[in-house]
Motif scaffolding. Structure first.
Motif, PDB file in Angstrom:
ATOM      1  N   GLU A 555     -40.889  -7.884   4.162  1.00 37.97           N
ATOM      2  CA  GLU A 555     -39.487  -8.269   4.147  1.00 37.97           C
ATOM      3  C   GLU A 555     -39.358  -9.769   4.397  1.00 37.97           C
ATOM      4  N   VAL A 556     -38.600 -10.445   3.553  1.00 36.63           N
ATOM      5  CA  VAL A 556     -38.449 -11.892   3.636  1.00 36.63           C
ATOM      6  C   VAL A 556     -37.334 -12.235   4.613  1.00 36.63           C
ATOM      7  N   GLU A 557     -37.667 -13.047   5.611  1.00 36.97           N
ATOM      8  CA  GLU A 557     -36.677 -13.390   6.622  1.00 36.97           C
ATOM      9  C   GLU A 557     -35.668 -14.417   6.122  1.00 36.97           C
ATOM     10  N   PRO A 561     -30.556 -15.226  -1.786  1.00 38.75           N
ATOM     11  CA  PRO A 561     -30.251 -14.277  -2.863  1.00 38.75           C
ATOM     12  C   PRO A 561     -29.728 -14.944  -4.121  1.00 38.75           C
ATOM     13  N   LEU A 562     -29.851 -14.238  -5.210  1.00 36.33           N
ATOM     14  CA  LEU A 562     -29.352 -14.710  -6.499  1.00 36.33           C
ATOM     15  C   LEU A 562     -27.892 -15.136  -6.375  1.00 36.33           C
ATOM     16  N   LEU A 601     -35.235   9.027  -5.674  1.00 39.67           N
ATOM     17  CA  LEU A 601     -36.076   7.829  -5.595  1.00 39.67           C
ATOM     18  C   LEU A 601     -35.229   6.638  -6.046  1.00 39.67           C
ATOM     19  N   PRO A 602     -34.614   5.923  -5.111  1.00 34.27           N
ATOM     20  CA  PRO A 602     -33.707   4.828  -5.466  1.00 34.27           C
ATOM     21  C   PRO A 602     -34.430   3.708  -6.214  1.00 34.27           C
ATOM     22  N   TYR A 603     -33.694   3.067  -7.118  1.00 29.61           N
ATOM     23  CA  TYR A 603     -34.214   1.872  -7.796  1.00 29.61           C
ATOM     24  C   TYR A 603     -33.474   0.665  -7.222  1.00 29.61           C
ATOM     25  N   GLU A 604     -34.143  -0.080  -6.351  1.00 31.90           N
ATOM     26  CA  GLU A 604     -33.500  -1.145  -5.578  1.00 31.90           C
ATOM     27  C   GLU A 604     -33.878  -2.544  -6.029  1.00 31.90           C
ATOM     28  N   TYR A 605     -34.776  -2.657  -6.998  1.00 31.00           N
ATOM     29  CA  TYR A 605     -35.399  -3.953  -7.273  1.00 31.00           C
ATOM     30  C   TYR A 605     -34.473  -4.946  -7.972  1.00 31.00           C
ATOM     31  N   LEU A 606     -33.402  -4.465  -8.604  1.00 29.65           N
ATOM     32  CA  LEU A 606     -32.458  -5.372  -9.249  1.00 29.65           C
ATOM     33  C   LEU A 606     -31.089  -5.351  -8.575  1.00 29.65           C
ATOM     34  N   ASN A 607     -31.064  -4.965  -7.320  1.00 30.26           N
ATOM     35  CA  ASN A 607     -29.855  -5.119  -6.527  1.00 30.26           C
ATOM     36  C   ASN A 607     -29.700  -6.601  -6.210  1.00 30.26           C
ATOM     37  N   GLN A 610     -30.870  -8.203  -3.074  1.00 31.20           N
ATOM     38  CA  GLN A 610     -32.293  -8.203  -2.749  1.00 31.20           C
ATOM     39  C   GLN A 610     -33.117  -9.024  -3.734  1.00 31.20           C
ATOM     40  N   ILE A 611     -32.454  -9.738  -4.628  1.00 33.63           N
ATOM     41  CA  ILE A 611     -33.152 -10.561  -5.619  1.00 33.63           C
ATOM     42  C   ILE A 611     -33.216 -11.999  -5.126  1.00 33.63           C
ATOM     43  N   GLU A 612     -34.420 -12.544  -5.033  1.00 30.98           N
ATOM     44  CA  GLU A 612     -34.564 -13.956  -4.684  1.00 30.98           C
ATOM     45  C   GLU A 612     -34.012 -14.824  -5.813  1.00 30.98           C
TER      46      GLU A 612
END
Length: 617
Positions: A555-557, A561-562, A601-607, A610-612
């Motif tokens: 987890e990035v402190e 975010p985008l 199974l949630p898909y969270e990677y393009l929330n 949570q996107i840098e």
């Protein structure tokens, strides 16, 4: 005596402030001021703060053209860089001149800033000094990575030494605490198929309307796995059959392991979407050319035969994911964009300000990564094909990259995936694409009201030429706003899609192995669980493969975010557009969160939350 009021703004980001001495020189049409130390009572250059100073000149300088910034160390303290946001000068005549900077300044640097309004497209080339060396922030980041790496390798070795790896009853669950779903379901065909859509590599699968001639799957082979009364031909016509083809791996050299040459499977995997909307593999061929020693494996084969076939396809997918879709198509491509921006666009340029937040840390992270990649014990040298093979694979993939494939809507359409159900990468990605595109188009329209403005901006034209000469090796640009959309999307969402889920799917090595020790099976009916265990990497290699995955997926402190623009645009229209962009991202984030709450199974990677904003790991 002419007195100039100078307001110096330090950026609002980690480690932006400094204790070093700052000197400036004002350069005008009629002369220049003395080199002046900016020194008030207390600490001057503090994160997120603006301080005012006076600079005197023996005579008025006329129109201000440049502002020179220099830093000297405070006594014998170590390097203490400073992130300058902007400097605003008010002349004795009352004119206000903005000098945008938005960059790090190091000791010994002489940074020359050009004055002017934020929105003015630059028509004249100005030699500028861009610092792209490691900063204090990245030195700390590098140290953290090294410490974590030693910790994880040490822990993994201690655990591995007392357990048999990859036993069927999962006796090493302690190693893979986090990817529980992968650990529990890696052998399941529905989970296997799900990952080609929503795992770390949703970039290979495509709809199959006709089988390749060198993949001779027959109706009789797959009939038991299709809907009752249907046929392969009928299901292909309905758009329910899909193909993953790893032909780019054909002929790629592999590395030596224990005195023997490893083998990679340049295979093909046929998948079927059944009436339950489950995507399942129904046929696998492990090399491109059919032969007696290259059989087609089926779900009805022995358990370990089918598991081994799936394992080798996942090995190919994992290699292609890390080398091509992760390292090449995000990290290195974005670095090409970043270098072109630094080489050709001054910090006052509107496109520079629009893009530079999306290049934060990228060059430095890539420098650290390449150092690891070149080492014998580096991550890529642990894969089946090693670093030499990875370089050849990347070169081959880069040569085959088409312009349209860079744009997500065209990419999805070209692969025939517009209507596949439960394809969350596509659903979230396209919504994100259109949000970014709307923002980029509005920004471009503000600064470039017509095509003539684009063609007359010599610095923009040099930027475009640089990208196509050094990154894509072809010419042509269809539309500036569309291209800017692609740059921002690639540096943020595209990278997040192939990066953020790595530990979830790669953290359990049998689910997504970068390296396999035995050659692909050439016959059926001769494998066993012992064969499977001998095929998977040993403890030491597993530790080396998992260590960097553990590092980068923590987890990035200080996640940025985008949509974050620390140095905001000055024009009212630009600020309104940025606010609308951030509002759209927040709404999509809520929508995705709600959808995920209803998924097993949630898909969270393009929330978006949570996107840098940039490629930083």
């Amino acid at each position: 005596m002419a007195v100039y009021n100078v307001k110096v703004s330090t950026g609002d980001r980690a480690y932006a402030g400094t204790s070093d001495y700052l000197y400036i020189t004002l350069i005008g049409a009629k002369g220049e001021s003395q080199r002046t130390l900016l020194d008030n009572w207390g600490k001057d250059l503090t994160r997120g703060k603006t301080r005012s100073y006076s600079v005197q000149s023996s005579q008025p300088l006329g129109d201000l053209l440049l502002l020179k910034v220099e830093m000297d160390p405070l006594q014998l303290l170590p390097e203490d860089q400073w992130f300058c946001s902007k400097i605003v000068v008010t002349t004795p005549e009352g004119d206000v001149v903005l000098f945008p900077c938005h960059q790090w300044v190091s000791r010994g640097d002489v940074v020359e800033l050009r004055g002017g309004p934020d929105h003015h497209p630059c028509m004249v080339k100005l030699a500028a000094l861009f610092t792209i060396g490691p900063t204090e922030t990245f030195c700390l980041y590098s140290l953290t990575i090294n410490l974590y790496e030693h910790k994880y390798i040490h822990t993994l070795h201690l655990i591995s030494s007392s357990h048999k790896m990859y036993t069927t009853d999962c006796k090493i669950q302690v190693i893979c605490v986090f990817p529980e779903h992968s650990m529990e379901h890696w052998k399941d065909d529905d989970f296997y198929g799900f990952q080609f859509l929503n795992g770390v590599n949703p970039n290979v699968i495509r709809c199959c309307s006709q089988l390749p001639a060198h993949f001779p799957v027959t109706e009789q082979m797959v009939k038991p796995f299709l809907q009752e009364g249907s046929s392969l031909h009928m299901e292909m016509e309905k758009g329910n059959v899909f193909l993953c083809d790893y032909k780019t791996l054909d002929g790629i050299p592999c590395r030596d392991y224990n005195g023997k040459k490893l083998t990679v499977a340049a295979g093909l995997c046929l998948l079927y979407k059944n009436p339950k909307d489950e995507l399942r593999p129904i046929a696998i061929q492990l090399q491109q050319q059919p032969s007696e020693e290259n059989p087609i494996f089926l779900p009805s084969d022995g358990e370990t035969d089918w598991l081994l076939a799936k394992l080798f396809i996942k090995n190919s997918d994992s290699i292609q994911h890390q080398s091509v879709h992760h390292l090449l198509n995000t990290h290195l491509v974005v670095q090409g964009f970043a270098l072109a921006t630094l080489r050709n666009l001054p910090s006052i340029h509107p496109l520079y300000k629009l893009l530079i937040p999306h290049f934060r840390n990228t060059i430095h992270v890539n420098t650290l990564a390449l150092s690891d990649i070149r080492s014998e014990d580096g991550f890529f040298n642990q894969s089946t094909i090693g670093m030499a093979g990875s370089l050849k694979l990347m070169a081959r993939a880069h040569a085959e990259t088409t312009y349209s494939s860079l744009f997500l809507p065209e990419n999805i359409a070209a692969r025939g995936l517009q209507s596949v159900p439960n394809f969350y990468y596509r659903d979230d990605g396209l919504k994100l694409w259109h949000i970014v595109q709307s923002f980029a188009k509005e920004m471009v329209d503000i600064y470039y009201p017509s095509d003539n403005n684009v063609s007359r901006d010599s610095e923009l034209q040099d930027w475009i030429e640089d990208i196509y000469t050094n990154t894509f090796l072809e010419n042509g640009l269809e539309e500036l706003a569309k291209f800017v959309t692609m740059v921002i999307f690639t540096a943020s969402a595209k990278h997040a899609a192939v990066h953020n889920g790595q530990f979830d799917y790669i953290g359990w090595i049998p689910n997504n192995p970068m390296m396999l020790c035995r050659p692909p099976p050439s016959t059926k009916g001769r494998s066993s669980m012992e064969t499977l265990l001998e095929t998977l990497p040993n403890q030491a290699t597993t530790a080396k493969l998992l260590s960097p995955i553990c590092n980068v997926c923590q987890e990035v402190e200080d996640l940025v975010p985008l949509g974050s623009y620390p140095e905001r645009f000055g024009e009212p229209l630009s600020r309104l557009n940025l606010a609308a962009f951030q509002g759209d991202l927040a709404y999509l984030s809520e929508e995705i969160t709600k959808r995920n709450s209803e998924l097993l199974l949630p898909y969270e990677y393009l929330n978006p939350a949570q996107i840098e904003n940039s490629v930083v790991s």
